[in-house]
Structures are given as C-alpha cells and as structure tokens.
Design a protein around this motif. Structure first.
Motif, PDB file in Angstrom:
ATOM      1  N   ARG A  91       0.823  -1.218   0.000  1.00 22.28           N
ATOM      2  CA  ARG A  91       0.000   0.000   0.000  1.00 22.28           C
ATOM      3  C   ARG A  91       0.850   1.259   0.000  1.00 22.28           C
ATOM      4  N   ARG A  92       2.129   1.133   0.397  1.00 20.37           N
ATOM      5  CA  ARG A  92       3.034   2.288   0.422  1.00 20.37           C
ATOM      6  C   ARG A  92       3.882   2.411  -0.841  1.00 20.37           C
ATOM      7  N   THR A 104       0.763   5.590   3.296  1.00 19.34           N
ATOM      8  CA  THR A 104      -0.187   4.863   2.469  1.00 19.34           C
ATOM      9  C   THR A 104      -0.614   5.757   1.306  1.00 19.34           C
ATOM     10  N   THR A 107      -5.868   6.546  -2.643  1.00 13.18           N
ATOM     11  CA  THR A 107      -6.543   5.769  -3.688  1.00 13.18           C
ATOM     12  C   THR A 107      -7.045   6.661  -4.816  1.00 13.18           C
TER      13      THR A 107
END
Length: 123
Positions: A91-92, A104, A107
């Motif tokens: 996610r990173r 993070t 999105t």
C-alpha cells in the motif's frame, strides 16, 4: 422507561431482544467492546441488538454478544505478521516509480505525491 420505538427486550417485534441506544443490560457487549477487552465472540450467535435513528443513515443497528461466552483473541503467528507487513508495504509502494513513499498512497491519486505532481511527459 425508554421510548417504545426500539424497546423490545423479549424479541417479539424484531425477532431478537432489542434495546434503545445506551440501554442494553450488563453482560451484553458489541464486537468493538469485546476487542477492547482482548476477546472475540467465539462462534456464539448474536444475543441482542441496539437500534437507534441516525440523521444521515436512517435506522442503525449494533449487534450484541454475551460477555460470559466470549473467548480470548487468537494471537498473531509469525506468518500472519509477515503477511500483514507485506500487505502494508504494497500500500506504500508507488506503482509508477516503485519507491516506498513512507505513507499509504491515496486511492484517488493511485501514485505517490511526487509522481502525481510531475508533469506528464509528452511523446
């Protein structure tokens, strides 16, 4: 006495015992309250529910479990810790430049901030 709208301790109207917000009897707790005590439902069925009206979402429900039937939370194994670390690292990691952003990724952007701010290369 609580209002009649969501007060059904026998479960006649809603199928399971139902209480108004903050009026559940002792010994019945939500999943979040179980987790705060280091417990989990442990396969037991829902014992009761709390119903309340929300201005934004209409009628809301919180399911209650018996505290005396709750079991301790299972400890994380080394394999689970490794899988969690791998998922959080994904996610990173920016898919554009491949670097670990240290946070993070958003999105909505889908990439790290430097990649999102960089002008698009014209072919």
């Amino acid at each position: 006495m609580p209002g009649p709208r969501f007060w059904d301790p026998e479960g006649d109207r809603y199928g399971i015992p139902t209480y108004s917000y903050r009026l559940a009897p002792d010994g019945l707790v939500t999943r979040r309250q179980l987790r705060a005590r280091g417990l989990r439902p442990g396969g037991q069925p829902v014992a009761a529910q709390i119903l309340w009206r929300s201005r934004r979402r209409g009628v809301r429900a919180a399911y209650l479990y018996r505290l005396d039937l709750a079991r301790p939370v299972r400890p994380m194994t080394p394999a689970k810790w490794a899988a969690l670390d791998k998922a959080l690292a994904a996610r990173r990691t920016c898919p554009n430049c491949g670097r670990d952003a240290g946070y993070t990724l958003s999105t909505s952007l889908g990439v790290c901030v430097p990649c999102a701010d960089a002008p698009a290369l014209v072919a």
